[in-house]
Design a protein around this motif. Sequence first.
Motif, mmCIF file in Angstrom:
data_model
loop_
_atom_site.group_PDB
_atom_site.id
_atom_site.type_symbol
_atom_site.label_atom_id
_atom_site.label_comp_id
_atom_site.label_asym_id
_atom_site.label_seq_id
_atom_site.Cartn_x
_atom_site.Cartn_y
_atom_site.Cartn_z
ATOM 1 N N LEU A 18 -44.315 69.533 73.870
ATOM 2 C CA LEU A 18 -43.662 68.226 73.896
ATOM 3 C C LEU A 18 -44.381 67.249 74.835
ATOM 4 N N LYS A 19 -44.862 67.756 75.960
ATOM 5 C CA LYS A 19 -45.572 66.887 76.894
ATOM 6 C C LYS A 19 -46.838 66.331 76.256
ATOM 7 N N ASN A 20 -47.578 67.195 75.558
ATOM 8 C CA ASN A 20 -48.781 66.724 74.868
ATOM 9 C C ASN A 20 -48.426 65.708 73.783
ATOM 10 N N ALA A 21 -47.341 65.978 73.064
ATOM 11 C CA ALA A 21 -46.930 65.060 72.001
ATOM 12 C C ALA A 21 -46.596 63.683 72.569
ATOM 13 N N ILE A 22 -46.039 63.662 73.768
ATOM 14 C CA ILE A 22 -45.697 62.389 74.415
ATOM 15 C C ILE A 22 -46.936 61.706 74.965
ATOM 16 N N GLN A 23 -47.753 62.455 75.726
ATOM 17 C CA GLN A 23 -48.884 61.810 76.393
ATOM 18 C C GLN A 23 -49.999 61.409 75.432
ATOM 19 N N TYR A 24 -50.049 62.059 74.258
ATOM 20 C CA TYR A 24 -51.051 61.684 73.257
ATOM 21 C C TYR A 24 -50.444 60.871 72.117
ATOM 22 N N LEU A 25 -49.219 60.401 72.336
ATOM 23 C CA LEU A 25 -48.548 59.443 71.445
ATOM 24 C C LEU A 25 -48.241 59.967 70.052
ATOM 25 N N SER A 26 -48.046 61.276 69.913
ATOM 26 C CA SER A 26 -47.469 61.786 68.671
ATOM 27 C C SER A 26 -45.983 61.454 68.637
ATOM 28 N N LEU A 27 -45.363 61.496 69.811
ATOM 29 C CA LEU A 27 -43.999 61.001 69.987
ATOM 30 C C LEU A 27 -44.125 59.660 70.703
ATOM 31 N N MET A 28 -43.762 58.594 70.028
ATOM 32 C CA MET A 28 -44.040 57.255 70.526
ATOM 33 C C MET A 28 -43.030 56.793 71.569
ATOM 34 N N PRO A 29 -43.447 55.966 72.515
ATOM 35 C CA PRO A 29 -42.532 55.412 73.517
ATOM 36 C C PRO A 29 -41.333 54.725 72.865
ATOM 37 N N GLY A 30 -40.155 55.075 73.329
ATOM 38 C CA GLY A 30 -38.935 54.484 72.801
ATOM 39 C C GLY A 30 -38.333 55.214 71.620
ATOM 40 N N SER A 31 -39.044 56.215 71.085
ATOM 41 C CA SER A 31 -38.522 56.924 69.909
ATOM 42 C C SER A 31 -37.399 57.883 70.290
ATOM 43 N N THR A 32 -36.513 58.138 69.336
ATOM 44 C CA THR A 32 -35.365 59.019 69.557
ATOM 45 C C THR A 32 -35.783 60.474 69.443
ATOM 46 N N ILE A 33 -35.238 61.300 70.323
ATOM 47 C CA ILE A 33 -35.481 62.737 70.298
ATOM 48 C C ILE A 33 -34.294 63.432 69.656
ATOM 49 N N ASN A 34 -34.561 64.202 68.624
ATOM 50 C CA ASN A 34 -33.521 64.980 67.951
ATOM 51 C C ASN A 34 -33.763 66.453 68.255
ATOM 52 N N GLU A 35 -32.884 67.046 69.046
ATOM 53 C CA GLU A 35 -33.077 68.429 69.481
ATOM 54 C C GLU A 35 -33.132 69.397 68.308
ATOM 55 N N GLN A 36 -32.265 69.199 67.332
ATOM 56 C CA GLN A 36 -32.212 70.123 66.203
ATOM 57 C C GLN A 36 -33.501 70.060 65.381
ATOM 58 N N GLU A 37 -34.008 68.858 65.178
ATOM 59 C CA GLU A 37 -35.256 68.706 64.423
ATOM 60 C C GLU A 37 -36.426 69.361 65.161
ATOM 61 N N LEU A 38 -36.470 69.186 66.465
ATOM 62 C CA LEU A 38 -37.541 69.795 67.254
ATOM 63 C C LEU A 38 -37.442 71.312 67.218
ATOM 64 N N ALA A 39 -36.225 71.822 67.363
ATOM 65 C CA ALA A 39 -36.030 73.268 67.336
ATOM 66 C C ALA A 39 -36.480 73.850 66.006
ATOM 67 N N SER A 40 -36.156 73.150 64.927
ATOM 68 C CA SER A 40 -36.540 73.615 63.605
ATOM 69 C C SER A 40 -38.059 73.585 63.430
ATOM 70 N N GLU A 41 -38.693 72.517 63.855
ATOM 71 C CA GLU A 41 -40.146 72.398 63.688
ATOM 72 C C GLU A 41 -40.904 73.416 64.529
ATOM 73 N N LEU A 42 -40.437 73.657 65.761
ATOM 74 C CA LEU A 42 -41.147 74.569 66.657
ATOM 75 C C LEU A 42 -40.711 76.021 66.478
ATOM 76 N N GLY A 43 -39.665 76.247 65.695
ATOM 77 C CA GLY A 43 -39.216 77.610 65.439
ATOM 78 C C GLY A 43 -38.582 78.275 66.636
ATOM 79 N N VAL A 44 -37.817 77.490 67.403
ATOM 80 C CA VAL A 44 -37.151 78.024 68.596
ATOM 81 C C VAL A 44 -35.685 77.592 68.564
ATOM 82 N N SER A 45 -34.911 78.128 69.483
ATOM 83 C CA SER A 45 -33.523 77.697 69.600
ATOM 84 C C SER A 45 -33.468 76.373 70.355
ATOM 85 N N ARG A 46 -32.298 75.782 70.426
ATOM 86 C CA ARG A 46 -32.168 74.504 71.127
ATOM 87 C C ARG A 46 -32.220 74.668 72.640
#
Length: 223
Positions: A18-46
Amino acid sequence: MELEKIYTGNKVDVYQTLKNAIQYLSLMPGSTINEQELASELGVSRTPIREALIRLSSETLIDIYPQKGTYVSRIDFAFANEVAYMRHILDTEICLTLCREKVDLHDAVDEILYFMRAAVKKKNVIEYLKKDQEFHKALFAYGKHELIWDIISTSRAHYNRFVILDLQLDGKLENSYQQHCEILDSIASGDEKKLLEILDVHHDHTGVDYEMIQKNFPAYFEA
């Protein structure tokens, strides 16, 4: 959204991903974070998602508003500028030490420069920035201060976002690459005056292009 997963052993390192996604602008400044979507994409629990978000919040990369939502923080220019200034002071001192000893680092960083040139040709700002960090880490390592580099790197994420936007301005990638070559030449020749002139421009700790960058990307910065 597709994030580049970082692994520790055979497990996804959620925090670093997640830190890399933020600092390299895959996750853009001001964008909403959805925990469930992230958990699903990364294959981990919330749970590891929440733990990583709390940690990133402490680094001012995530804004968490109870009952409202979680967002990628916008870029705080003042904070990014302070990080740039700290980097400038330390980098300059280490480069000056190497310069006084006339250390020739051309062969040591030749491979890094090769990939930096390739990134410039492809206009690949993210890959260029990653190699830029390897370049400067190598200088710190040769100065026997790799630990200092690791310490200041933990606070560079805010600054990296600003640098990525900066390097998208016309001619910036090419100029930055040339400055790296001049830094090496100055150190090898022992030219302290030239080295200081280059580093002062290279680190851009005065934020001279801030207004232009903010004009081009207004939604990414704090008001």
